[in-house]
Design a protein around this motif. Structure first.
Motif, PDB file in Angstrom:
ATOM      1  N   ARG A   7       9.797   1.788   0.312  1.00  0.00           N
ATOM      2  CA  ARG A   7      11.217   2.042   0.537  1.00  0.00           C
ATOM      3  C   ARG A   7      11.778   1.040   1.534  1.00  0.00           C
ATOM      4  O   ARG A   7      11.046   0.445   2.312  1.00  0.00           O
TER       5      ARG A   7
ATOM      6  N   ARG B 234       5.661  -2.464  -3.503  1.00  0.00           N
ATOM      7  CA  ARG B 234       6.915  -2.328  -2.764  1.00  0.00           C
ATOM      8  C   ARG B 234       7.082  -0.909  -2.237  1.00  0.00           C
ATOM      9  O   ARG B 234       6.739   0.056  -2.919  1.00  0.00           O
TER      10      ARG B 234
ATOM     11  N   LYS C   7       1.162   9.908   7.470  1.00  0.00           N
ATOM     12  CA  LYS C   7       1.584   9.639   6.086  1.00  0.00           C
ATOM     13  C   LYS C   7       0.391   9.364   5.170  1.00  0.00           C
ATOM     14  O   LYS C   7      -0.464   8.535   5.470  1.00  0.00           O
TER      15      LYS C   7
ATOM     16  N   SER D 187       3.303  -5.220  -8.974  1.00  0.00           N
ATOM     17  CA  SER D 187       3.838  -3.875  -8.673  1.00  0.00           C
ATOM     18  C   SER D 187       3.907  -3.066  -9.963  1.00  0.00           C
ATOM     19  O   SER D 187       4.469  -3.540 -10.961  1.00  0.00           O
TER      20      SER D 187
END
Ligand code: BTN
Length: 248
Positions: free
Chosen positions: A53, A51, A116, A23
């Protein structure tokens, strides 16, 4: 892989580029603790454990997306606007490419025609009581192959511009836009820019157990939902669902 040459030619800030990482946010937090300057950025072609939310996974397969984490050092009172600054910069990037119907779904998902295309994940780094900084993680779908289920809710920018995009150039444009907006951090002007782009105000929504009309947002970023009984519920965080209006 991203073009290291283009990154070197265009980026004005210190950066670390990796072909594959777990990440970028984790590496940026580590670099921040080690003394990175404000504006430094970690960029990766692929994330193995990206990662999102609310503890979710964020997929960044190689060659198809942007994954970057910008190290920021805001005054603590302005830190809450970091994520909306990130969403605004992505929305502006999409518009610069000529894409229409770009909006922000509360709190900070960038959507194109309701799907999105990008998410942001701000993470604060503290040393005892002192805020060392905030890492602004940004993921953007450039040419991600979604399965049928995800295609209903997610999209990518490249198919909408109908020509090949260079991801390193997109990152340079995005970082310039973030840099340009930094002086506005903590101001009403930045809040209003963000609010103007929200695509769910006045619409029926649900966040957790709270359902009603998304009435307004506060400068803190909180969402005000008017429930069926007329009462206003203030929601600080959560996943927002656009809901069909109740049938009578
Ligand atoms: C969301 O859930 O909408 C936020 C997604 C944030 C993803 C970005 S990609 C770069 C950075 N590194 C991570 O592990 N996450 C963020």
């Amino acid at each position: 892989m991203l073009s290291r040459e283009i990154l070197e030619a265009h980026l004005r800030q210190p950066f670390r580029y990796y072909d594959s990482v777990d990440s970028t946010n984790d590496l940026a937090k580590h670099w921040l603790r080690a003394g990175a300057a404000a504006g430094s950025v970690v960029i990766a072609d692929e994330q193995r454990k990206g990662r999102g939310r609310m503890g979710r996974t964020w997929h960044t397969p190689p060659g198809v997306a942007l994954a970057l984490s910008v190290i920021m050092k805001p005054t603590p009172g302005h830190a809450h606007q970091i994520s909306l600054l990130g969403a605004l910069a992505v929305a502006e990037l999409c518009e610069t490419l000529g894409i229409a119907h770009v909006g922000i779904k509360w709190p900070n998902d960038v959507q194109i025609q309701g799907k999105k295309v990008s998410g942001v994940l701000p993470e604060a780094v503290w040393e005892n009581d002192a805020l060392l900084g905030v890492v602004l993680g940004i993921g953007v779908n450039v040419r991600v192959d979604f399965d049928a289920e995800l295609s209903a809710v997610a999209t990518s920018i490249e198919p909408l511009v109908k020509h090949k995009l260079d991801r390193a150039e997109l990152i340079a444009t995005l970082l310039d836009s973030i840099q340009a907006r930094l002086p506005k951090l903590g101001t009403d002007a930045l809040f209003k820019d963000w609010k103007r782009r929200l695509n769910m105000l006045g619409e029926p929504v649900q966040v957790g157990d709270t359902a009603g009309i998304a009435q307004d947002v506060e400068p803190s970023g909180a969402l005000l939902i008017q429930q069926a009984d007329g009462s206003i519920q203030r929601v600080l965080a959560g996943d927002l669902l656009m809901t069909p209006p109740p049938s009578r």
